[in-house]
Design an enzyme around this catalytic site. Sequence first.
Site, PDB file in Angstrom:
ATOM      1  CE  LYS A  53      -3.795  -2.469   2.161  1.00  0.00           C
ATOM      2  NZ  LYS A  53      -4.483  -2.885   3.379  1.00  0.00           N
ATOM      3  CD  GLN A  97      -3.292  -4.390   6.542  1.00  0.00           C
ATOM      4  OE1 GLN A  97      -3.154  -3.443   5.786  1.00  0.00           O
ATOM      5  NE2 GLN A  97      -3.992  -5.463   6.179  1.00  0.00           N
ATOM      6  CG  ASP A 120      -9.514  -0.038   4.928  1.00  0.00           C
ATOM      7  OD1 ASP A 120      -9.292  -0.314   3.739  1.00  0.00           O
ATOM      8  OD2 ASP A 120      -8.795  -0.408   5.876  1.00  0.00           O
TER       9      ASP A 120
END
Length: 294
Positions: A53, A97, A120
């Site tokens: 990422k 994460q 997200d």
Amino acid sequence: MAALIDGKAMAQQLIDEVKGGVTEFSQRYGSVPGLAVVLVGDDPASQVYVRNKVKRAHEVGMTSIEHQLPDDCSQHTLNQLIAELNADPAVHGILVQLPLPAQLNEKEIIAAIAAEKDVDSFHPLNVGALVTAEANLVPCTPLGCLMMLRQVCDDLSGKHAVVIGRSNIVGKPMAALLLQENCTVTTVHSHSRDIEQICQQADIVIAAVGRPELIKSHWIKPGAVVIDVGINAVVQDQTRKLVGDVDFADVEPVASAITPVPGGVGPMTIACLMKNTLTAAEALHAGQPNKLAS
Ligand code: NAP
């Protein structure tokens, strides 16, 4: 034989588009979008995801700040970091994460992220906005799947889509997105009965189960489109490899289009994260973050 939906190539195209968007953004605002990635602990798979990422963010010209916290990090410490990132005007996207170590309350952490920086799109406000079709930010994996579907289906309206799996990060938002596309949506899960027969009726199958090669050719209606979200590490012939939730070799002759694993949904997920970070930055600078979050 099914057409291969090339996630790698599609992701590169999206990355190039985002790169152009970042250039325009920096010309307009004199700064670039910033993505903060928070990694707690040293899970090897999470480390790889985070590295990819951050790499992609740099590739599109964003700043990307990685925050690494120890495995025994407290809820208070993580909450404090998130509060700092929420307040930092150079940070437009915050990604924690998952999964988090057991001592941390995942739901509380997700809810602590400012909804307008929640790239997200797992924050309850963003989940609600998705269900009511008002979302500015859409969860990355389902968004990537939808883009891949659009690549091979001229019109999704009226198609019967079966989503296998009902997780908050894939199955449920995927079903919500497909409903918005006017699909007839069936979601099945570990308590569902007659899954094979239900799948046999599907024009579109989205597999997000986490069970290696569960879905076989006799589950699939000839000509159906199959999107395989699963990423499962298995050992075959003494070699470690990644396989999907779909038995690719078995299903490929039956489907009209199919995504491979690896090289399918995975690269699109990261590309969509970059798209979301740019979207969040643009909305924050225009003073119009997610309508429901302000
Ligand atoms: P998850 O949270 O474990 O959810 C799995 C879902 O599958 C659950 O809803 C579960 O039902 C259902 N399920 C399990 N076994 C089943 C069975 N035999 N028949 C029918 N349904 C079954 O997993 P996830 O986070 O959604 O991820 C799913 C897969 O996608 C994993 O392999 C993951 O690594 C992969 N993934 C890939 C990406 C990507 O970018 N490509 C992103 C995210 C996830 P219950 O709800 O009843 O337990």
